[in-house]
Design a protein around this motif. Structure first.
Motif, short mmCIF file in Angstrom:
data_model
loop_
_atom_site.label_atom_id
_atom_site.label_comp_id
_atom_site.label_asym_id
_atom_site.label_seq_id
_atom_site.Cartn_x
_atom_site.Cartn_y
_atom_site.Cartn_z
N ASP A 168 25.68 -48.46 -66.13
CA ASP A 168 26.26 -49.74 -65.75
C ASP A 168 25.17 -50.75 -65.41
O ASP A 168 25.33 -51.95 -65.64
CB ASP A 168 27.26 -49.59 -64.61
N LEU A 169 24.02 -50.31 -64.91
CA LEU A 169 22.92 -51.22 -64.61
C LEU A 169 22.37 -51.85 -65.88
O LEU A 169 21.93 -53.01 -65.88
CB LEU A 169 21.80 -50.47 -63.88
N ASP A 170 22.38 -51.10 -67.00
CA ASP A 170 21.93 -51.64 -68.28
C ASP A 170 22.84 -52.78 -68.72
O ASP A 170 22.37 -53.80 -69.24
CB ASP A 170 21.90 -50.55 -69.36
N ASP A 177 14.96 -51.50 -60.20
CA ASP A 177 14.64 -51.26 -58.80
C ASP A 177 15.08 -49.85 -58.45
O ASP A 177 15.43 -49.06 -59.31
CB ASP A 177 15.37 -52.27 -57.91
N SER A 178 15.11 -49.56 -57.20
CA SER A 178 15.54 -48.24 -56.75
C SER A 178 17.07 -48.14 -56.71
O SER A 178 17.61 -47.18 -56.19
CB SER A 178 14.96 -47.94 -55.38
N GLU A 179 17.74 -49.13 -57.27
CA GLU A 179 19.20 -49.14 -57.30
C GLU A 179 19.71 -47.98 -58.15
O GLU A 179 19.20 -47.71 -59.23
CB GLU A 179 19.68 -50.47 -57.87
#
Length: 124
Positions: free
Chosen positions: A96-98, A71-73
């Motif tokens: 960290d999103l991964d 997302d746009s996060e």
């Protein structure tokens, strides 16, 4: 056991800065840490730290990740880990999103090594 020298570099980018860790595993093993404030700290590694690092390096697996449409996060942390020796060189990059999206644990060994480097790199 005598091993070929190993160089390990970890760079961590976060919202307000950057931390750079450089480790050399050789006859005289050492660590240097440079933080956003440009203060360079260095010290020799203990035999126990060297042993723990070698074990973590040996446990590193090449992650195979499932593609997820992000997302746009915005990531809070980004990592670059480079491990080099006479017979190999490998580089890993992740955020960290991964890790949050990695339900299979593909990044576990790489992120475990990064956490160990950060832990050893704490100067208190």
């Amino acid at each position: 056991m005598k091993i070929y020298p190993i160089a390990l570099e970890l760079t961590v980018w976060f919202d307000f800065g950057i931390n750079q860790y450089e480790i050399t595993i050789d006859e005289k093993s050492s660590l240097s840490v440079k933080r956003t404030d440009d203060v360079l700290q260095a010290r020799d590694l203990t035999a126990a730290e060297v042993s723990e690092l070698i074990g973590a390096i040996q446990a590193v697996e090449v992650p195979v990740l499932k593609f997820t449409d992000a997302d746009s996060e915005k990531a809070s942390y980004s990592y670059e880990l480079i491990i080099e020796s006479a017979h190999f060189s490998t580089e890993f990059n992740w955020e960290d999103l991964d890790i949050a999206a990695d339900t299979d644990g593909s990044l576990d060994s790489v992120s475990r090594l990064a956490r160990l480097v950060e832990k050893i790199g704490q100067f208190n």
